[in-house]
Design a protein around this motif. Structure first.
Motif, PDB file in Angstrom:
ATOM      1  N   GLY A   1     -12.101   7.185  -3.228  1.00 38.13           N
ATOM      2  CA  GLY A   1     -10.785   7.346  -3.823  1.00 38.13           C
ATOM      3  C   GLY A   1      -9.616   6.850  -3.002  1.00 38.13           C
ATOM      4  O   GLY A   1      -8.470   7.210  -3.295  1.00 38.13           O
ATOM      5  N   VAL A   2      -9.860   6.023  -1.980  1.00 42.27           N
ATOM      6  CA  VAL A   2      -8.752   5.461  -1.202  1.00 42.27           C
ATOM      7  C   VAL A   2      -8.023   4.445  -2.076  1.00 42.27           C
ATOM      8  O   VAL A   2      -8.644   3.594  -2.718  1.00 42.27           O
ATOM      9  CB  VAL A   2      -9.259   4.820   0.101  1.00 42.27           C
ATOM     10  CG1 VAL A   2      -8.118   4.147   0.860  1.00 42.27           C
ATOM     11  CG2 VAL A   2      -9.937   5.878   0.974  1.00 42.27           C
ATOM     12  N   ARG A   3      -6.708   4.506  -2.097  1.00 41.77           N
ATOM     13  CA  ARG A   3      -5.904   3.698  -3.018  1.00 41.77           C
ATOM     14  C   ARG A   3      -5.759   2.246  -2.568  1.00 41.77           C
ATOM     15  O   ARG A   3      -5.860   1.316  -3.370  1.00 41.77           O
ATOM     16  CB  ARG A   3      -4.511   4.323  -3.163  1.00 41.77           C
ATOM     17  CG  ARG A   3      -3.603   3.628  -4.160  1.00 41.77           C
ATOM     18  CD  ARG A   3      -4.017   3.886  -5.582  1.00 41.77           C
ATOM     19  NE  ARG A   3      -3.781   5.266  -5.962  1.00 41.77           N
ATOM     20  CZ  ARG A   3      -4.175   5.790  -7.119  1.00 41.77           C
ATOM     21  NH1 ARG A   3      -4.837   5.050  -7.991  1.00 41.77           N
ATOM     22  NH2 ARG A   3      -3.948   7.060  -7.403  1.00 41.77           N
TER      23      ARG A   3
ATOM     24  N   GLY B   1       0.811  -1.211   0.000  1.00 40.47           N
ATOM     25  CA  GLY B   1       0.000   0.000   0.000  1.00 40.47           C
ATOM     26  C   GLY B   1       0.841   1.255   0.000  1.00 40.47           C
ATOM     27  O   GLY B   1       0.502   2.248  -0.663  1.00 40.47           O
ATOM     28  N   SER B   2       1.961   1.233   0.718  1.00 43.13           N
ATOM     29  CA  SER B   2       2.864   2.383   0.754  1.00 43.13           C
ATOM     30  C   SER B   2       3.506   2.606  -0.608  1.00 43.13           C
ATOM     31  O   SER B   2       3.650   3.753  -1.055  1.00 43.13           O
ATOM     32  CB  SER B   2       3.942   2.176   1.824  1.00 43.13           C
ATOM     33  OG  SER B   2       3.364   2.092   3.114  1.00 43.13           O
ATOM     34  N   TRP B   3       3.884   1.526  -1.271  1.00 41.55           N
ATOM     35  CA  TRP B   3       4.453   1.659  -2.611  1.00 41.55           C
ATOM     36  C   TRP B   3       3.437   2.266  -3.576  1.00 41.55           C
ATOM     37  O   TRP B   3       3.785   3.107  -4.421  1.00 41.55           O
ATOM     38  CB  TRP B   3       4.919   0.300  -3.134  1.00 41.55           C
ATOM     39  CG  TRP B   3       6.232  -0.178  -2.616  1.00 41.55           C
ATOM     40  CD1 TRP B   3       6.473  -1.277  -1.851  1.00 41.55           C
ATOM     41  CD2 TRP B   3       7.512   0.440  -2.836  1.00 41.55           C
ATOM     42  NE1 TRP B   3       7.815  -1.391  -1.572  1.00 41.55           N
ATOM     43  CE2 TRP B   3       8.480  -0.356  -2.166  1.00 41.55           C
ATOM     44  CE3 TRP B   3       7.935   1.576  -3.521  1.00 41.55           C
ATOM     45  CZ2 TRP B   3       9.843  -0.044  -2.177  1.00 41.55           C
ATOM     46  CZ3 TRP B   3       9.297   1.896  -3.530  1.00 41.55           C
ATOM     47  CH2 TRP B   3      10.222   1.086  -2.871  1.00 41.55           C
ATOM     48  N   LEU B   4       2.177   1.849  -3.464  1.00 38.58           N
ATOM     49  CA  LEU B   4       1.157   2.391  -4.360  1.00 38.58           C
ATOM     50  C   LEU B   4       0.951   3.880  -4.126  1.00 38.58           C
ATOM     51  O   LEU B   4       0.817   4.650  -5.091  1.00 38.58           O
ATOM     52  CB  LEU B   4      -0.163   1.635  -4.160  1.00 38.58           C
ATOM     53  CG  LEU B   4      -0.191   0.181  -4.648  1.00 38.58           C
ATOM     54  CD1 LEU B   4      -1.545  -0.442  -4.361  1.00 38.58           C
ATOM     55  CD2 LEU B   4       0.142   0.090  -6.137  1.00 38.58           C
TER      56      LEU B   4
ATOM     57  N   GLU C   1      -9.347  14.016   1.196  1.00 36.28           N
ATOM     58  CA  GLU C   1     -10.118  14.114   2.436  1.00 36.28           C
ATOM     59  C   GLU C   1      -9.865  12.949   3.374  1.00 36.28           C
ATOM     60  O   GLU C   1     -10.235  13.005   4.544  1.00 36.28           O
ATOM     61  CB  GLU C   1     -11.624  14.166   2.105  1.00 36.28           C
ATOM     62  CG  GLU C   1     -11.997  15.141   0.988  1.00 36.28           C
ATOM     63  CD  GLU C   1     -11.666  16.574   1.354  1.00 36.28           C
ATOM     64  OE1 GLU C   1     -11.819  16.923   2.535  1.00 36.28           O
ATOM     65  OE2 GLU C   1     -11.251  17.339   0.446  1.00 36.28           O
ATOM     66  N   LEU C   2      -9.260  11.872   2.877  1.00 29.45           N
ATOM     67  CA  LEU C   2      -9.023  10.668   3.663  1.00 29.45           C
ATOM     68  C   LEU C   2      -7.614  10.162   3.395  1.00 29.45           C
ATOM     69  O   LEU C   2      -7.018  10.474   2.358  1.00 29.45           O
ATOM     70  CB  LEU C   2     -10.025   9.573   3.272  1.00 29.45           C
ATOM     71  CG  LEU C   2     -11.498   9.795   3.623  1.00 29.45           C
ATOM     72  CD1 LEU C   2     -12.375   8.799   2.870  1.00 29.45           C
ATOM     73  CD2 LEU C   2     -11.717   9.683   5.118  1.00 29.45           C
ATOM     74  N   PRO C   3      -7.048   9.365   4.308  1.00 33.34           N
ATOM     75  CA  PRO C   3      -5.763   8.734   4.003  1.00 33.34           C
ATOM     76  C   PRO C   3      -5.884   7.858   2.764  1.00 33.34           C
ATOM     77  O   PRO C   3      -6.948   7.293   2.487  1.00 33.34           O
ATOM     78  CB  PRO C   3      -5.498   7.881   5.262  1.00 33.34           C
ATOM     79  CG  PRO C   3      -6.331   8.489   6.340  1.00 33.34           C
ATOM     80  CD  PRO C   3      -7.553   9.025   5.649  1.00 33.34           C
ATOM     81  N   GLY C   4      -4.815   7.730   2.020  1.00 27.45           N
ATOM     82  CA  GLY C   4      -4.850   6.917   0.808  1.00 27.45           C
ATOM     83  C   GLY C   4      -4.651   5.439   1.053  1.00 27.45           C
ATOM     84  O   GLY C   4      -4.811   4.620   0.139  1.00 27.45           O
ATOM     85  N   PHE C   5      -4.316   5.058   2.290  1.00 31.68           N
ATOM     86  CA  PHE C   5      -4.028   3.661   2.633  1.00 31.68           C
ATOM     87  C   PHE C   5      -4.643   3.421   4.007  1.00 31.68           C
ATOM     88  O   PHE C   5      -4.194   3.982   5.007  1.00 31.68           O
ATOM     89  CB  PHE C   5      -2.518   3.455   2.623  1.00 31.68           C
ATOM     90  CG  PHE C   5      -2.031   2.071   3.011  1.00 31.68           C
ATOM     91  CD1 PHE C   5      -2.886   0.994   3.140  1.00 31.68           C
ATOM     92  CD2 PHE C   5      -0.670   1.867   3.240  1.00 31.68           C
ATOM     93  CE1 PHE C   5      -2.412  -0.266   3.496  1.00 31.68           C
ATOM     94  CE2 PHE C   5      -0.178   0.620   3.588  1.00 31.68           C
ATOM     95  CZ  PHE C   5      -1.047  -0.443   3.719  1.00 31.68           C
TER      96      PHE C   5
ATOM     97  N   ARG D   1       4.524   9.552   5.566  1.00 33.13           N
ATOM     98  CA  ARG D   1       3.232   9.970   5.007  1.00 33.13           C
ATOM     99  C   ARG D   1       2.618   8.879   4.143  1.00 33.13           C
ATOM    100  O   ARG D   1       1.427   8.920   3.823  1.00 33.13           O
ATOM    101  CB  ARG D   1       3.377  11.253   4.189  1.00 33.13           C
ATOM    102  CG  ARG D   1       4.217  11.112   2.931  1.00 33.13           C
ATOM    103  CD  ARG D   1       4.338  12.422   2.163  1.00 33.13           C
ATOM    104  NE  ARG D   1       3.032  12.955   1.790  1.00 33.13           N
ATOM    105  CZ  ARG D   1       2.857  14.089   1.122  1.00 33.13           C
ATOM    106  NH1 ARG D   1       3.909  14.807   0.782  1.00 33.13           N
ATOM    107  NH2 ARG D   1       1.655  14.508   0.801  1.00 33.13           N
ATOM    108  N   PHE D   2       3.416   7.867   3.763  1.00 36.13           N
ATOM    109  CA  PHE D   2       2.917   6.794   2.917  1.00 36.13           C
ATOM    110  C   PHE D   2       2.492   5.561   3.706  1.00 36.13           C
ATOM    111  O   PHE D   2       2.128   4.546   3.107  1.00 36.13           O
ATOM    112  CB  PHE D   2       3.983   6.402   1.883  1.00 36.13           C
ATOM    113  CG  PHE D   2       4.402   7.532   0.985  1.00 36.13           C
ATOM    114  CD1 PHE D   2       3.491   8.102   0.110  1.00 36.13           C
ATOM    115  CD2 PHE D   2       5.692   8.040   1.027  1.00 36.13           C
ATOM    116  CE1 PHE D   2       3.864   9.154  -0.716  1.00 36.13           C
ATOM    117  CE2 PHE D   2       6.082   9.098   0.212  1.00 36.13           C
ATOM    118  CZ  PHE D   2       5.152   9.653  -0.662  1.00 36.13           C
ATOM    119  N   GLN D   3       2.555   5.596   5.018  1.00 34.40           N
ATOM    120  CA  GLN D   3       2.170   4.429   5.799  1.00 34.40           C
ATOM    121  C   GLN D   3       0.653   4.273   5.840  1.00 34.40           C
ATOM    122  O   GLN D   3      -0.098   5.212   5.590  1.00 34.40           O
ATOM    123  CB  GLN D   3       2.701   4.533   7.222  1.00 34.40           C
ATOM    124  CG  GLN D   3       2.000   5.571   8.077  1.00 34.40           C
ATOM    125  CD  GLN D   3       2.607   5.677   9.466  1.00 34.40           C
ATOM    126  OE1 GLN D   3       3.686   5.151   9.730  1.00 34.40           O
ATOM    127  NE2 GLN D   3       1.917   6.343  10.362  1.00 34.40           N
ATOM    128  N   GLY D   4       0.206   3.049   6.154  1.00 35.29           N
ATOM    129  CA  GLY D   4      -1.218   2.805   6.309  1.00 35.29           C
ATOM    130  C   GLY D   4      -1.723   3.359   7.622  1.00 35.29           C
ATOM    131  O   GLY D   4      -0.980   3.449   8.603  1.00 35.29           O
TER     132      GLY D   4
END
Length: 480
Positions: free
Chosen positions: A332-334, A180-183, A193-197, A224-227
């Motif tokens: 839109g959460v990745r 998820g962090s890589w993505l 508006e929400l975390p991406g992971f 910032r890329f952590q879940g």
């Protein structure tokens, strides 16, 4: 010998410091120029909407925008789920052939008397392709034509925590970023508006395998890329509301001032963690509005709650989390991970599998059906499976850990539907047809997201770090 002069020494230190910092400054300037060149926004025609990560453009055709990973923590038995072995059933209770196991790594069965254990359930064929699925999972069986069942998975780790780490990060070394962090790093997020992971957790009645937070760590990437783990009960995110007596406008002023001060510090130190801090303050402020709306299930009609089997929205169940996963996907959460801790069945396998299936069967099928009806399944990869499988030999009333052959299934997001891929031998001990490693799985999922797994990397201690390490082959036959 010249006497020590403190003033002269101080001036010399300043000269050395000036020269050193000048050298670093020139190097840093050159690096910044290079980075800007590498990460500059290309022509918008070459990158999909919402593409805000470090990658300039899609490296493969983009078939998926997001991933929902339904993590069956503990390792569900493939012999009671997706891999029917009639020969193993015939051998039930008899000595397991030594020719399969001699010299092989076993977990707790090492040096034990090995007896075959046939499936405790029955299987039927489903869908146009006649995919054999356990009768414990009638709802999943009903969407068989949407599934790609991989029966030849293999992993390298036989213990839970390291196997989870390997499935999530492609490595057992602490500090490696999760998928998820890589993505997020490569693609960014489609939501502001929400975390991406986002990670959600639920548990069953037995087999409660612990799951550590390192499974969604950003590792050597900026934090910032952590879940972000959302609580399944009560407030999804603690302390998201304003303190008593603090209005929204006051809170906005405080955040703007904190951002200004952090910006000054970042101009001096160029620390990515300061950038993270700035971004997280802003995100937290936006989440004060987005989280209550996200968690308000009043807009969901009763038939939708019934489809998922939700008895009480927000009750911490896997069913509630699946419905929430759909709402996160819409926003839109990745990367969305749902851990269900219910599958570590060293004993009481028959009841454990029955109860675990009751927890996840209906909601999993509902998620696939719901996404499909909304047109979201086409660009959402669903992955269902555990960190490893279970032995074809019994362990008391259960099964032990097994890494040489197990099953997962995928759906949506450019995955070829209504098919099986790979196979284990007649007793289910080892993958013998089209083996798929964890690295292969990661490479394939990244390719479906438009990413060449060789080219999504970061420098750490002089090495190129990537999700697939130095391995990984794209499994093209399962791609639509």
């Amino acid at each position: 010998m010249k006497p020590f002069d403190p003033l002269e020494h101080a001036l010399s230190v300043h000269r050395r410091t000036f020269l050193t910092r000048s050298a670093y400054g020139l190097g840093g300037l050159a690096l910044a120029m290079l980075q800007n060149k590498l990460l500059a926004s290309p022509d918008s025609a070459h990158r999909p909407e919402g593409w805000h990560g470090v990658l300039q453009e899609a490296q493969f055709p983009v078939k998926a925008k997001r991933v929902i990973f339904l993590c069956m923590a503990g390792g569900p038995s493939q012999f009671e789920t997706l891999d029917w072995k009639p020969e193993l059933k015939k051998l039930d209770g008899q000595a397991f052939p030594e020719s399969f196991t001699k010299g092989q790594q076993l977990a707790q069965l090492q040096n034990a008397v090995l007896k075959a254990r046939g499936s405790s359930t029955t299987f039927q064929k489903h869908g146009q392709a006649g995919i054999e699925i356990s009768d414990l999972f009638p709802h999943i069986a009903s969407v068989a034509d949407d599934l790609c069942v991989v029966r030849s998975m293999q992993t390298e780790q036989i213990n839970h925590d390291t196997a989870h780490a390997f499935m999530n990060t492609g490595s057992i070394i602490k500090g490696r970023p999760s998928m998820g962090s890589w993505l997020l790093y490569g693609l960014g997020a489609e939501t502001q508006e929400l975390p991406g992971f986002i990670v959600l957790m639920s548990q069953g009645r037995t087999g409660l395998q612990p799951v550590s937070a390192r499974q969604w760590s950003s590792g050597v990437l900026p934090s910032r890329f952590q879940g972000i783990q959302f609580q399944s009960r009560g407030d999804a995110v603690h302390y998201i509301g304003n303190p008593e007596g603090v209005c929204q406008s006051t809170q906005r002023q405080v955040i703007e001032e904190v951002e200004r001060l952090n910006g000054i510090l970042n101009d001096e130190q160029h620390d990515p963690e300061i950038t993270t801090r700035i971004a997280q303050y802003e995100l937290a402020f936006k989440m004060q509005s987005s989280i209550p709306e996200l968690m308000d299930f009043k807009s969901e009609p009763q038939q939708m709650l019934d489809l998922y089997g939700v008895k009480k929205p927000g009750d911490g169940s896997f069913a509630s989390n699946c419905l929430l996963a759909r709402r996160l996907a819409e926003r839109g959460v990745r990367m969305i991970q749902l851990y269900h801790r219910a599958w570590d069945h060293h004993a009481n396998l028959e009841n454990g599998m029955k109860w675990g299936a009751e927890d996840v069967d209906q909601a999993t099928a509902a998620l696939i059906t719901d996404l499909k009806q909304r047109g979201l399944l086409d660009d959402t990869i669903i992955l269902w499976g555990g960190e490893f499988g279970r032995t074809p030999m019994g362990q008391g009333t259960g099964r032990d850990h097994h890494i040489l052959g197990f099953s997962v299934f995928m759906a949506g997001g450019g995955v070829k539907p209504g098919m099986t891929y790979g196979a284990t031998d007649e007793l289910g001990y080892r993958a013998v047809e089209n083996p798929v490693s964890v690295h292969d799985l990661h490479a394939t999922m990244l390719a479906l997201m438009g990413i060449d797994h060789h080219r999504l990397n970061t420098k750490f201690q002089g090495l190129d770090v990537r999700l697939t390490n130095i391995a990984g082959n794209i499994v093209k036959p399962i791609m639509a």
